[in-house]
Design a protein around this motif. Structure first.
Motif, PDB file in Angstrom:
ATOM      1  N   ARG A 117       0.857  -1.187   0.000  1.00 27.03           N
ATOM      2  CA  ARG A 117       0.000   0.000   0.000  1.00 27.03           C
ATOM      3  C   ARG A 117       0.889   1.231   0.000  1.00 27.03           C
ATOM      4  NH1 ARG A 117      -2.427   4.006   3.196  1.00 27.03           N
ATOM      5  NH2 ARG A 117      -4.686   4.225   2.954  1.00 27.03           N
ATOM      6  N   ASP A 118       0.679   2.133  -0.937  1.00 28.14           N
ATOM      7  CA  ASP A 118       1.511   3.334  -0.966  1.00 28.14           C
ATOM      8  C   ASP A 118       0.851   4.456  -0.174  1.00 28.14           C
ATOM      9  OD1 ASP A 118      -0.412   4.593  -2.590  1.00 28.14           O
ATOM     10  OD2 ASP A 118       0.682   4.192  -4.440  1.00 28.14           O
ATOM     11  N   ALA A 119       1.526   5.604  -0.116  1.00 27.82           N
ATOM     12  CA  ALA A 119       1.054   6.703   0.723  1.00 27.82           C
ATOM     13  C   ALA A 119      -0.277   7.272   0.262  1.00 27.82           C
ATOM     14  CB  ALA A 119       2.112   7.814   0.756  1.00 27.82           C
ATOM     15  N   SER A 120      -0.607   7.085  -1.022  1.00 26.06           N
ATOM     16  CA  SER A 120      -1.876   7.599  -1.537  1.00 26.06           C
ATOM     17  C   SER A 120      -3.043   6.658  -1.278  1.00 26.06           C
ATOM     18  CB  SER A 120      -1.753   7.855  -3.045  1.00 26.06           C
ATOM     19  OG  SER A 120      -1.683   6.617  -3.752  1.00 26.06           O
ATOM     20  N   GLY A 121      -2.751   5.460  -0.735  1.00 23.27           N
ATOM     21  CA  GLY A 121      -3.814   4.487  -0.475  1.00 23.27           C
ATOM     22  C   GLY A 121      -4.029   3.498  -1.598  1.00 23.27           C
ATOM     23  N   HIS A 122      -3.107   3.461  -2.574  1.00 23.24           N
ATOM     24  CA  HIS A 122      -3.213   2.505  -3.679  1.00 23.24           C
ATOM     25  C   HIS A 122      -2.508   1.206  -3.310  1.00 23.24           C
ATOM     26  CE1 HIS A 122      -3.223   0.721  -7.625  1.00 23.24           C
ATOM     27  NE2 HIS A 122      -1.894   0.706  -7.668  1.00 23.24           N
ATOM     28  N   TYR A 123      -3.187   0.097  -3.562  1.00 24.92           N
ATOM     29  CA  TYR A 123      -2.631  -1.227  -3.281  1.00 24.92           C
ATOM     30  C   TYR A 123      -2.251  -1.921  -4.578  1.00 24.92           C
ATOM     31  CZ  TYR A 123      -4.811  -0.863   1.383  1.00 24.92           C
ATOM     32  OH  TYR A 123      -5.188  -0.471   2.644  1.00 24.92           O
ATOM     33  N   MET A 124      -1.077  -2.540  -4.605  1.00 25.39           N
ATOM     34  CA  MET A 124      -0.734  -3.415  -5.713  1.00 25.39           C
ATOM     35  C   MET A 124      -1.519  -4.719  -5.564  1.00 25.39           C
ATOM     36  SD  MET A 124       3.345  -2.631  -6.026  1.00 25.39           S
ATOM     37  CE  MET A 124       3.590  -3.790  -7.375  1.00 25.39           C
ATOM     38  N   THR A 125      -1.509  -5.547  -6.595  1.00 29.98           N
ATOM     39  CA  THR A 125      -2.443  -6.672  -6.645  1.00 29.98           C
ATOM     40  C   THR A 125      -1.775  -8.046  -6.574  1.00 29.98           C
ATOM     41  OG1 THR A 125      -2.400  -6.600  -9.064  1.00 29.98           O
ATOM     42  CG2 THR A 125      -4.127  -5.333  -7.948  1.00 29.98           C
ATOM     43  N   GLY A 126      -0.530  -8.090  -6.101  1.00 29.14           N
ATOM     44  CA  GLY A 126       0.144  -9.382  -6.018  1.00 29.14           C
ATOM     45  C   GLY A 126      -0.610 -10.392  -5.171  1.00 29.14           C
ATOM     46  N   THR A 127      -1.222  -9.929  -4.081  1.00 25.02           N
ATOM     47  CA  THR A 127      -1.950 -10.869  -3.224  1.00 25.02           C
ATOM     48  C   THR A 127      -3.233 -11.370  -3.877  1.00 25.02           C
ATOM     49  OG1 THR A 127      -2.998  -9.006  -2.073  1.00 25.02           O
ATOM     50  CG2 THR A 127      -1.011  -9.938  -1.087  1.00 25.02           C
ATOM     51  N   HIS A 128      -3.787 -10.608  -4.812  1.00 23.98           N
ATOM     52  CA  HIS A 128      -4.974 -11.071  -5.538  1.00 23.98           C
ATOM     53  C   HIS A 128      -4.582 -12.256  -6.432  1.00 23.98           C
ATOM     54  CE1 HIS A 128      -7.071  -6.878  -5.173  1.00 23.98           C
ATOM     55  NE2 HIS A 128      -6.204  -7.079  -4.196  1.00 23.98           N
ATOM     56  N   SER A 129      -3.488 -12.080  -7.163  1.00 27.72           N
ATOM     57  CA  SER A 129      -2.998 -13.166  -8.011  1.00 27.72           C
ATOM     58  C   SER A 129      -2.591 -14.360  -7.160  1.00 27.72           C
ATOM     59  CB  SER A 129      -1.801 -12.683  -8.832  1.00 27.72           C
ATOM     60  OG  SER A 129      -2.120 -11.531  -9.579  1.00 27.72           O
ATOM     61  N   GLN A 130      -1.968 -14.090  -6.032  1.00 25.11           N
ATOM     62  CA  GLN A 130      -1.523 -15.151  -5.126  1.00 25.11           C
ATOM     63  C   GLN A 130      -2.683 -16.054  -4.726  1.00 25.11           C
ATOM     64  OE1 GLN A 130      -0.658 -13.857  -1.110  1.00 25.11           O
ATOM     65  NE2 GLN A 130       1.022 -15.308  -0.903  1.00 25.11           N
ATOM     66  N   ARG A 131      -3.780 -15.437  -4.395  1.00 21.52           N
ATOM     67  CA  ARG A 131      -4.933 -16.204  -3.923  1.00 21.52           C
ATOM     68  C   ARG A 131      -5.539 -17.023  -5.050  1.00 21.52           C
ATOM     69  NH1 ARG A 131      -8.668 -13.331   0.565  1.00 21.52           N
ATOM     70  NH2 ARG A 131     -10.139 -15.000   1.061  1.00 21.52           N
ATOM     71  N   ALA A 132      -5.658 -16.416  -6.241  1.00 21.26           N
ATOM     72  CA  ALA A 132      -6.250 -17.135  -7.368  1.00 21.26           C
ATOM     73  C   ALA A 132      -5.403 -18.336  -7.767  1.00 21.26           C
ATOM     74  CB  ALA A 132      -6.413 -16.187  -8.550  1.00 21.26           C
ATOM     75  N   ILE A 133      -4.081 -18.158  -7.771  1.00 19.70           N
ATOM     76  CA  ILE A 133      -3.182 -19.253  -8.162  1.00 19.70           C
ATOM     77  C   ILE A 133      -3.193 -20.362  -7.119  1.00 19.70           C
ATOM     78  CG2 ILE A 133      -0.773 -19.880  -8.597  1.00 19.70           C
ATOM     79  CD1 ILE A 133      -0.427 -16.934  -9.638  1.00 19.70           C
ATOM     80  N   SER A 134      -3.057 -19.991  -5.859  1.00 24.83           N
ATOM     81  CA  SER A 134      -2.967 -21.022  -4.822  1.00 24.83           C
ATOM     82  C   SER A 134      -4.281 -21.756  -4.629  1.00 24.83           C
ATOM     83  CB  SER A 134      -2.486 -20.414  -3.496  1.00 24.83           C
ATOM     84  OG  SER A 134      -3.373 -19.422  -3.032  1.00 24.83           O
ATOM     85  N   CYS A 135      -5.407 -21.061  -4.796  1.00 25.86           N
ATOM     86  CA  CYS A 135      -6.691 -21.759  -4.651  1.00 25.86           C
ATOM     87  C   CYS A 135      -6.979 -22.665  -5.835  1.00 25.86           C
ATOM     88  CB  CYS A 135      -7.824 -20.758  -4.443  1.00 25.86           C
ATOM     89  SG  CYS A 135      -7.806 -19.978  -2.813  1.00 25.86           S
ATOM     90  N   LEU A 136      -6.426 -22.354  -7.006  1.00 26.19           N
ATOM     91  CA  LEU A 136      -6.547 -23.277  -8.132  1.00 26.19           C
ATOM     92  C   LEU A 136      -5.636 -24.481  -7.928  1.00 26.19           C
ATOM     93  CD1 LEU A 136      -7.708 -23.991 -10.874  1.00 26.19           C
ATOM     94  CD2 LEU A 136      -5.975 -22.539 -11.938  1.00 26.19           C
ATOM     95  N   ASP A 137      -4.495 -24.283  -7.295  1.00 26.57           N
ATOM     96  CA  ASP A 137      -3.592 -25.398  -7.005  1.00 26.57           C
ATOM     97  C   ASP A 137      -4.147 -26.323  -5.923  1.00 26.57           C
ATOM     98  OD1 ASP A 137      -1.682 -24.589  -8.834  1.00 26.57           O
ATOM     99  OD2 ASP A 137      -0.276 -23.804  -7.344  1.00 26.57           O
TER     100      ASP A 137
END
Length: 512
Positions: A365-385
């Motif tokens: 999360r940066d100072a402006s309140g924007h979040y990158m999406t690595g954890t979104h991809s993480q969840r989709a990949i691991s739940c498919l696995d």
């Protein structure tokens, strides 16, 4: 929230993970003239079309994105076309974003692929940052990485808006009441629905096996007869799966911070609960506290925060969930232990600002309140696995075991076994990954005895499952996540000799 049962993306811990930082030619420079055009790719039963294996990569200047600055310098970017569904290689395709820096010395070996973990870490944004740690390797290899399918510039998933992510931080991830439990699972189900809306048909095609097949297509298009690879954290599971699918294409593979391929989803949660508590114990002892006494103090602090979230210098409150992430994040690197000491002291005095900053760093999360999406991809990949989906009742029976392993992290990781893939839109593929690779060339495994995220014991289990004569193990008696580039000349010289000269170290080598 990021799931800690999986292996945290290296990009989320970039400032923490690197604190200091004879084989023949493997083919041409990447002409794109794949030698396996029209034949069945190894590990696949369906022939690949020439349009894929013989495609030419149009390397050019890299473009900045919302989450990744333009790297400049010697970096070049290109797009690889791969099948969306590997069972239908003649069907719909997906574009994968690649980045490289060409070898800057003589006697080029080939391409060296990097995966930095997660799952969900962007190789396109991470490799330029990490390159200074592998400068010696860049003399003889083209350094190459990519955004795996569903990640970053490769049709990366965004399952929630920034506002929705921030709102979810108020959800109690260690529910104590039926109302909190209902909110926890409602939030988990909503996340899955958001991913499904974002991903569409891609949702069922972002598995580790899909990405391993992408790697072999990448090898062909880059013009390499063998795959040379450096996998970190989750990247070690990806490397093991690749070796299983394509044992005859294994060149020089390094797996650092090795995951345990024998563990299912609950097993991984237990492993990490043990690993993070071990790291916390080591941290507490370094400050002159006993492990038991220091743990009790932190548990008491978390209980107070759960009842009354702490104020911070912003209008946000430090919840128990954010405090847990703030406590966990600095354990990835011994160099960050002083920062943990300062943050805990401030929290004990009623100020949650420093722990919140640590949690924000972890959550990208940066100072402006924007979040990158690595954890979104993480969840989709691991739940498919992951095929294993514990029910709420099964998880409640597990909680005492988790809490015994770690009174600090056990409740969070225990509940996570049910919450992470709760009501997920697609079914999981396997209980544990298949990594046996009989006939493969020796693969170098590097285990760190103090690693919290991929505990050391998994290194030996990976070696055993790869098979006799394949997994070669090095042990580093260190702290933090991963070992290469962390200050051990012993580790670095052994890895470099293996990758640059093909020198396989003695199995069981110990670096202190």
């Amino acid at each position: 929230m990021a799931r800690f049962v999986r292996w945290t993306a290296l990009t989320a811990a970039a400032a923490l993970l690197v604190t200091g930082c004879s084989g023949g030619s493997s083919g041409g420079e990447g002409s794109g003239q794949g030698s396996e055009t029209g034949s069945a790719s190894a590990g696949s039963t369906t022939p690949l079309p020439a349009s894929l294996t013989s495609q030419r990569l149009d390397w050019g200047d890299c473009k900045a994105t919302a989450d990744s600055p333009e790297p400049g310098g010697a970096w070049q970017c290109a797009t690889l076309e791969a099948p969306l569904d590997w069972a239908k290689p003649d069907g719909e395709t997906i574009d994968l974003a690649l980045i490289r820096a060409k070898a800057d010395g003589g006697d080029r070996i080939g391409s060296l692929l990097f995966n930095f973990g997660g799952p969900g870490s962007s190789g396109v944004s991470t490799l330029p940052w990490y390159a200074s740690s592998v400068a010696e390797l860049g003399k003889r290899y083209d350094l190459v990485s990519w955004d795996p399918r569903g990640v970053g510039a490769s049709k990366g998933l965004r399952c929630r808006s920034d506002k929705e992510i921030e709102a979810s931080e108020s959800v109690d991830i260690t529910p104590d009441t039926s109302a909190e439990e209902t909110a926890y699972f409602r939030d988990a189900a909503a996340f899955g629905k958001g991913c499904q809306k974002s991903a569409g048909t891609l949702m069922a095609h972002v598995s580790t096996t899909d990405t391993a097949r992408d790697m072999d297509l990448m090898r062909q298009v880059l013009g390499d007869t063998k795959t040379h690879y450096f996998g970190i954290s989750y990247g070690t599971e990806l490397g093991g799966v690749y070796a299983h699918l394509f044992p005859e294409k294994v060149g020089r593979l390094v797996l650092d911070a090795v995951s345990d391929p024998s563990a299912d989803a609950v097993g991984h949660a237990e492993n990490q609960t043990r690993g993070f508590q071990r790291a916390l114990d080591n941290y507490l002892k370094s400050t002159g506290q006993s492990a038991e006494g220091g743990t009790r103090k932190i548990v008491d602090l978390l209980r107070r925060i759960d009842a009354n979230p702490l104020p911070t210098s912003s209008d946000r409150k430090l919840t128990e969930a954010l405090a847990l992430i703030g406590l966990l994040y600095p354990l990835y690197s011994e160099a960050s232990w002083p920062r943990l000491t300062s943050a805990v002291k401030a929290a004990e005095q009623g100020d949650g600002t420093e722990l919140l900053a640590l949690a924000d760093d972890y959550n990208d999360r940066d100072a402006s309140g924007h979040y990158m999406t690595g954890t979104h991809s993480q969840r989709a990949i691991s739940c498919l696995d992951d095929k294993q989906r514990p029910t709420v009742e099964e998880t409640k029976k597990l909680l005492p075991r988790f809490e015994k392993i770690s009174p600090v992290f056990g409740p969070m990781l225990g509940w996570d076994t049910a919450g992470w893939c709760h009501d997920w839109p697609v079914a999981g593929q396997y209980d544990t990954p298949e990594v046996s690779a009989p006939g493969a060339a020796p693969i170098l495994l590097v285990g760190n005895t103090g690693d919290p995220a991929t505990p050391y014991e998994g290194t030996r289990r990976m070696a055993d499952e790869l098979g006799k004569g394949v997994g070669v193990m090095i042990t580093w008696k260190g702290e933090g996540h991963a070992a290469y580039g962390k200050g051990s000349d012993c580790v670095d010289s052994a890895v470099n000799a293996y990758l640059l000269k093909g020198a396989v170290p003695e199995d069981g080598k110990v670096c202190s």
